[in-house]
Structures are given as structure tokens and as C-alpha cells.
Motif scaffolding. Structure first.
Motif, PDB file in Angstrom:
ATOM      1  N   ASN A  61       0.849  -1.189   0.000  1.00  0.00           N
ATOM      2  CA  ASN A  61       0.000   0.000   0.000  1.00  0.00           C
ATOM      3  C   ASN A  61       0.884   1.238   0.000  1.00  0.00           C
ATOM      4  O   ASN A  61       1.755   1.384   0.867  1.00  0.00           O
ATOM      5  CB  ASN A  61      -0.911   0.023   1.221  1.00  0.00           C
ATOM      6  CG  ASN A  61      -1.903  -1.109   1.204  1.00  0.00           C
ATOM      7  OD1 ASN A  61      -2.554  -1.344   0.203  1.00  0.00           O
ATOM      8  ND2 ASN A  61      -2.002  -1.825   2.301  1.00  0.00           N
ATOM      9  N   HIS A  63       1.375   5.238   0.457  1.00  0.00           N
ATOM     10  CA  HIS A  63       0.805   6.358   1.193  1.00  0.00           C
ATOM     11  C   HIS A  63       1.552   7.620   0.735  1.00  0.00           C
ATOM     12  O   HIS A  63       2.663   7.864   1.198  1.00  0.00           O
ATOM     13  CB  HIS A  63       0.985   6.167   2.702  1.00  0.00           C
ATOM     14  CG  HIS A  63       0.624   4.809   3.189  1.00  0.00           C
ATOM     15  ND1 HIS A  63      -0.671   4.364   3.296  1.00  0.00           N
ATOM     16  CD2 HIS A  63       1.406   3.774   3.576  1.00  0.00           C
ATOM     17  CE1 HIS A  63      -0.666   3.124   3.735  1.00  0.00           C
ATOM     18  NE2 HIS A  63       0.576   2.737   3.909  1.00  0.00           N
ATOM     19  N   GLY A  67       5.427   7.180   1.715  1.00  0.00           N
ATOM     20  CA  GLY A  67       5.197   6.016   2.560  1.00  0.00           C
ATOM     21  C   GLY A  67       4.756   4.791   1.784  1.00  0.00           C
ATOM     22  O   GLY A  67       3.991   4.884   0.827  1.00  0.00           O
ATOM     23  N   THR A  69       3.652   0.573   2.784  1.00  0.00           N
ATOM     24  CA  THR A  69       3.478  -0.504   3.761  1.00  0.00           C
ATOM     25  C   THR A  69       3.400  -1.816   3.008  1.00  0.00           C
ATOM     26  O   THR A  69       2.617  -1.957   2.068  1.00  0.00           O
ATOM     27  CB  THR A  69       2.197  -0.309   4.594  1.00  0.00           C
ATOM     28  OG1 THR A  69       2.283   0.939   5.284  1.00  0.00           O
ATOM     29  CG2 THR A  69       2.023  -1.427   5.601  1.00  0.00           C
ATOM     30  N   LYS A  71       2.767  -5.914   3.548  1.00  0.00           N
ATOM     31  CA  LYS A  71       2.190  -6.873   4.492  1.00  0.00           C
ATOM     32  C   LYS A  71       2.556  -8.295   4.091  1.00  0.00           C
ATOM     33  O   LYS A  71       2.536  -8.645   2.913  1.00  0.00           O
ATOM     34  CB  LYS A  71       0.657  -6.754   4.520  1.00  0.00           C
ATOM     35  CG  LYS A  71       0.148  -5.436   5.044  1.00  0.00           C
ATOM     36  CD  LYS A  71       0.307  -5.335   6.522  1.00  0.00           C
ATOM     37  CE  LYS A  71      -0.356  -4.073   7.022  1.00  0.00           C
ATOM     38  NZ  LYS A  71      -0.256  -3.926   8.429  1.00  0.00           N
ATOM     39  N   SER A  92       4.868  -7.172   8.735  1.00  0.00           N
ATOM     40  CA  SER A  92       4.630  -5.843   8.183  1.00  0.00           C
ATOM     41  C   SER A  92       5.951  -5.081   8.079  1.00  0.00           C
ATOM     42  O   SER A  92       6.800  -5.183   8.962  1.00  0.00           O
ATOM     43  CB  SER A  92       3.667  -5.079   9.094  1.00  0.00           C
ATOM     44  OG  SER A  92       3.513  -3.755   8.679  1.00  0.00           O
ATOM     45  N   ASP A  94       7.124  -1.070   7.163  1.00  0.00           N
ATOM     46  CA  ASP A  94       6.779   0.312   6.822  1.00  0.00           C
ATOM     47  C   ASP A  94       8.035   0.978   6.287  1.00  0.00           C
ATOM     48  O   ASP A  94       9.058   1.028   6.974  1.00  0.00           O
ATOM     49  CB  ASP A  94       6.246   1.070   8.035  1.00  0.00           C
ATOM     50  CG  ASP A  94       4.851   0.613   8.422  1.00  0.00           C
ATOM     51  OD1 ASP A  94       4.008   0.507   7.516  1.00  0.00           O
ATOM     52  OD2 ASP A  94       4.614   0.372   9.614  1.00  0.00           O
ATOM     53  N   SER A 115       7.982  -5.247  11.500  1.00  0.00           N
ATOM     54  CA  SER A 115       7.162  -5.795  12.581  1.00  0.00           C
ATOM     55  C   SER A 115       7.077  -7.314  12.453  1.00  0.00           C
ATOM     56  O   SER A 115       6.815  -7.829  11.377  1.00  0.00           O
ATOM     57  CB  SER A 115       5.743  -5.232  12.525  1.00  0.00           C
ATOM     58  OG  SER A 115       5.761  -3.847  12.691  1.00  0.00           O
TER      59      SER A 115
END
Length: 137
Positions: A61, A63, A67, A69, A71, A92, A94, A115
Motif C-alpha cells: 500500500n 501512502h 510512505g 506498507t 504486508k 509488516s 513500513d 514488525s
């Protein structure tokens, strides 16, 4: 007779307005999907150009402006017998980019937050999977 050209212009104006509105809706709905797919492809090719492994990604995704992300990513390597094995999995990631992700060339990553990483060390009779041959020359 003078009303007919006005009606044609009004119809033409409505058609242009409807067409423009439809184009905006398509760009708003489809644009992010296209950008996400381009970024996923770029990330995969960056990893695969450096490693003898495949990068699998569930979703990406974007941003705007800097940004991204990612997953459920996994780095899939092969053992000495050619069997696939997940060497590294991440729930995840980022990313904060240093530059806009458009144009040619690799993504320039400024910051990386990971993460829930999982590292697998697989011991075989021939050694640890990925110990040699994972990084391309």
C-alpha cells in the motif's frame, strides 16, 4: 432555430462533464491499485536482482508522497536439493522513501520499520540453507 445550437452545446457540455467525472472516479479507484502493483513489482525485482531467492508479498500500500506498507512478506530460498524454503518472513514493513517512487531506478529507502520478523535457519547434511549462494555475485 437559435435554440438548437444552444441545446447541442448543452448536451456536449454535459457529456464532457460526465466523461471527466467518470475518468476522475476511475483514477481515484484504479490509480492506487496500479501504483501498489508497480511498487510490489519494483520491490520484488530489487530483491531478486541481488539474491538467489524470491520475494513473496501479500500486499503493498502506497501512502503519498513517501510512505509504503508491505504486508506478509517472505524471502523464499532453495536448499541444495532445490526445495523452496521460507528463510525470512515479516508480518509488516513500513518504508519511508527518500524520493518519490516514480520513474526508473530502484526505490531509495530512507527508513525501514519491521514488525514481527521470523528468521528460519535450516540445517541440512550439506550445511545451512542460504549460507552460500544466496547473494548473487
Amino acid at each position: 432555430m437559435s435554440d438548437e445550437p444552444k441545446k447541442k452545446r448543452a448536451r456536449w457540455g454535459r457529456r464532457v462533464l460526465i466523461g471527466t467525472g467518470a475518468l476522475v472516479v476511475v483514477l481515484v479507484v484504479a490509480g492506487p491499485v496500479v501504483v501498489d502493483r508497480i511498487l510490489a513489482s519494483t520491490l520484488k525485482s530489487m530483491v531478486e536482482s541481488q539474491l538467489n531467492a524470491d520475494l513473496q508479498i501479500a500486499s503493498v500500500n502506497y501512502h503519498p508522497p513517501y510512505g509504503v506498507t508491505v504486508k506478509d512478506a517472505a524471502l523464499i530460498g532453495k536448499d541444495d536439493d532445490g526445495r523452496s524454503a521460507a528463510l525470512f518472513e515479516i508480518r509488516s514493513i513500513d518504508l519511508k522513501l527518500a524520493e518519490l517512487p516514480f520513474g526508473k531506478g530502484p526505490l531509495v529507502i530512507k527508513e525501514l520499520l519491521i514488525s514481527e520478523p521470523t528468521i528460519r535457519i535450516i540445517q541440512t547434511d550439506k550445511g545451512v540453507v542460504g549460507q552460500t549462494g544466496l547473494v548473487k555475485d
